[in-house]
Design a protein around this motif. Structure first.
Motif, PDB file in Angstrom:
ATOM      1  N   GLU A 178      29.894  46.645  46.493  1.00 38.86           N
ATOM      2  CA  GLU A 178      30.890  45.578  46.603  1.00 38.86           C
ATOM      3  C   GLU A 178      31.075  44.875  45.264  1.00 38.86           C
ATOM      4  O   GLU A 178      32.191  44.432  44.946  1.00 38.86           O
ATOM      5  CB  GLU A 178      30.450  44.576  47.673  1.00 38.86           C
ATOM      6  N   THR A 179      30.019  44.795  44.466  1.00 36.47           N
ATOM      7  CA  THR A 179      30.128  44.196  43.132  1.00 36.47           C
ATOM      8  C   THR A 179      31.072  45.005  42.253  1.00 36.47           C
ATOM      9  O   THR A 179      31.865  44.445  41.478  1.00 36.47           O
ATOM     10  CB  THR A 179      28.744  44.109  42.475  1.00 36.47           C
ATOM     11  N   ILE A 180      31.003  46.326  42.384  1.00 40.07           N
ATOM     12  CA  ILE A 180      31.917  47.176  41.616  1.00 40.07           C
ATOM     13  C   ILE A 180      33.356  46.932  42.066  1.00 40.07           C
ATOM     14  O   ILE A 180      34.276  46.822  41.240  1.00 40.07           O
ATOM     15  CB  ILE A 180      31.543  48.659  41.779  1.00 40.07           C
ATOM     16  N   LEU A 181      33.577  46.831  43.364  1.00 38.25           N
ATOM     17  CA  LEU A 181      34.922  46.550  43.880  1.00 38.25           C
ATOM     18  C   LEU A 181      35.411  45.182  43.396  1.00 38.25           C
ATOM     19  O   LEU A 181      36.593  45.010  43.074  1.00 38.25           O
ATOM     20  CB  LEU A 181      34.932  46.610  45.405  1.00 38.25           C
ATOM     21  N   GLN A 182      34.508  44.236  43.334  1.00 37.39           N
ATOM     22  CA  GLN A 182      34.875  42.918  42.810  1.00 37.39           C
ATOM     23  C   GLN A 182      35.264  43.005  41.341  1.00 37.39           C
ATOM     24  O   GLN A 182      36.230  42.366  40.908  1.00 37.39           O
ATOM     25  CB  GLN A 182      33.713  41.945  42.993  1.00 37.39           C
ATOM     26  N   ASN A 183      34.522  43.817  40.571  1.00 35.82           N
ATOM     27  CA  ASN A 183      34.866  44.003  39.160  1.00 35.82           C
ATOM     28  C   ASN A 183      36.250  44.619  39.009  1.00 35.82           C
ATOM     29  O   ASN A 183      37.025  44.231  38.122  1.00 35.82           O
ATOM     30  CB  ASN A 183      33.822  44.882  38.474  1.00 35.82           C
ATOM     31  N   LEU A 184      36.558  45.577  39.856  1.00 39.13           N
ATOM     32  CA  LEU A 184      37.881  46.206  39.820  1.00 39.13           C
ATOM     33  C   LEU A 184      38.977  45.196  40.164  1.00 39.13           C
ATOM     34  O   LEU A 184      40.051  45.203  39.563  1.00 39.13           O
ATOM     35  CB  LEU A 184      37.921  47.396  40.783  1.00 39.13           C
ATOM     36  N   THR A 185      38.687  44.326  41.120  1.00 34.13           N
ATOM     37  CA  THR A 185      39.644  43.271  41.473  1.00 34.13           C
ATOM     38  C   THR A 185      39.869  42.333  40.292  1.00 34.13           C
ATOM     39  O   THR A 185      41.008  41.925  40.011  1.00 34.13           O
ATOM     40  CB  THR A 185      39.137  42.463  42.675  1.00 34.13           C
ATOM     41  N   ASP A 186      38.788  42.004  39.594  1.00 32.56           N
ATOM     42  CA  ASP A 186      38.903  41.131  38.421  1.00 32.56           C
ATOM     43  C   ASP A 186      39.765  41.774  37.342  1.00 32.56           C
ATOM     44  O   ASP A 186      40.617  41.107  36.732  1.00 32.56           O
ATOM     45  CB  ASP A 186      37.514  40.816  37.853  1.00 32.56           C
ATOM     46  N   GLU A 187      39.552  43.075  37.083  1.00 29.77           N
ATOM     47  CA  GLU A 187      40.335  43.758  36.046  1.00 29.77           C
ATOM     48  C   GLU A 187      41.798  43.848  36.444  1.00 29.77           C
ATOM     49  O   GLU A 187      42.694  43.694  35.595  1.00 29.77           O
ATOM     50  CB  GLU A 187      39.755  45.157  35.775  1.00 29.77           C
ATOM     51  N   LEU A 188      42.052  44.088  37.714  1.00 29.72           N
ATOM     52  CA  LEU A 188      43.438  44.109  38.203  1.00 29.72           C
ATOM     53  C   LEU A 188      44.093  42.752  37.987  1.00 29.72           C
ATOM     54  O   LEU A 188      45.249  42.660  37.533  1.00 29.72           O
ATOM     55  CB  LEU A 188      43.462  44.496  39.683  1.00 29.72           C
ATOM     56  N   GLY A 189      43.358  41.693  38.291  1.00 31.03           N
ATOM     57  CA  GLY A 189      43.897  40.348  38.095  1.00 31.03           C
ATOM     58  C   GLY A 189      44.163  40.027  36.636  1.00 31.03           C
ATOM     59  O   GLY A 189      45.173  39.398  36.298  1.00 31.03           O
TER      60      GLY A 189
END
Length: 296
Positions: A178-189
């Motif tokens: 889930e931390t990796i998915l959160q990182n991906l969300t941050d980069e998308l943002g």
């Protein structure tokens, strides 16, 4: 992104060629008028030199601001590459051979996320391009969604949560993924912030206006001392300032699908190849090759 030096130089020259011709004609008129007809149109060199110094400082800040946006965009996509590889590696390693089909589904969604992120940033919309990657059920879910990349991340998190609830993925590993998915969300943002925040219009407009004003004044300041040699020197100086301005224009918006932008399509294809290799699939897709010296 332009990847061939000769193509880059030719492309940049074409962008300013019309202005070079215009300022060459202006210089010819000024030289003939002053030398042949005695027009008193010369202006002091000192004032133009001061203006040129001030403009040089402004253009330095202009290019630096544009480059920071371009470089941040490339850093963001570098992080997307790293997080995608980490996600695929850990999914395959954590779920084991008994859950190969589930791992494949999760990783194919991640490939779809990267591909749809690029199209989302270029405002290309739609989800038809994901039909080859997703199951019919997943495709039916996302094809009507407004924000496809975010939906794909949510679908992966939901499935990982179900795996945790069924005992096939312990809570510690769930948190790690889930931390990796959160990182991906941050980069998308971060990428959306660059896309949705245009370069300040007054900054860009007035720097453009001042460059062209300066180029117009150059022959008037040189003709008295240099005569017809003004033609050569005025064009060289005009070229320098025009090319600096054009560099800033070309790199200030890195998600527009232009030759100097971040090559999101190429990066997405490379991620697809890497992730399918992690899955052990073969044959792997072929990487995209630059077209006419440009990698998109």
């Amino acid at each position: 992104m332009i990847v061939e030096t000769n193509i880059r130089a030719a492309h940049m020259f074409r962008l300013i060629a019309k202005w070079i011709i215009i300022y060459l004609l202006l210089s010819i008129i000024v030289c003939i008028g002053y030398i042949e007809f005695g027009w008193r149109i010369a202006i002091p060199e000192t004032e133009i030199a001061i203006m040129g110094t001030a403009l040089s400082i402004l253009m330095g800040f202009r290019v630096d601001a544009a480059y920071k946006r371009w470089w941040e965009a490339r850093i963001i996509w570098g992080a997307v590459v790293n997080n995608s590889r980490t996600f695929a590696r850990e999914v395959v390693g954590f779920l084991g051979k008994e859950n190969t089909d589930i791992a494949r589904t999760l990783i194919y969604r991640q490939i779809g996320f990267v591909e749809s992120m690029g199209k989302h940033l270029r405002r290309q919309g739609g989800a038809e391009h994901l039909n080859r990657l997703l199951s019919p059920e997943d495709y039916d879910t996302i094809k009507s969604k407004r924000h496809v990349p975010n939906t794909l991340l949510m679908m992966n998190l939901k499935q990982l949560t179900e795996l945790n609830e069924s005992g096939r993925l312990n809570t510690y590993l769930l948190v790690q993924l889930e931390t990796i998915l959160q990182n991906l969300t941050d980069e998308l943002g971060k990428a959306e912030r660059i896309k949705n925040t245009p370069f300040p219009v007054p900054y860009g407009y007035f720097s453009w206006l001042l460059v062209h004003t300066f180029a117009c004044l150059i022959p008037f300041a040189m003709v008295k001392e240099l005569g017809y040699a003004t033609l050569i020197l005025a064009i060289i100086i005009s070229f320098i300032f025009l090319i600096i301005e054009q560099i800033a224009i070309q790199i200030q918006d890195p998600f527009e699908g232009q030759p100097n932008d971040t090559p999101m399509t190429t990066i997405a294809k490379n991620i697809e190849i890497d992730l399918k290799e992690i899955l052990g699939e073969s044959p792997l897709p072929e990487p995209l090759t630059p077209k006419a010296g440009v990698s998109m």
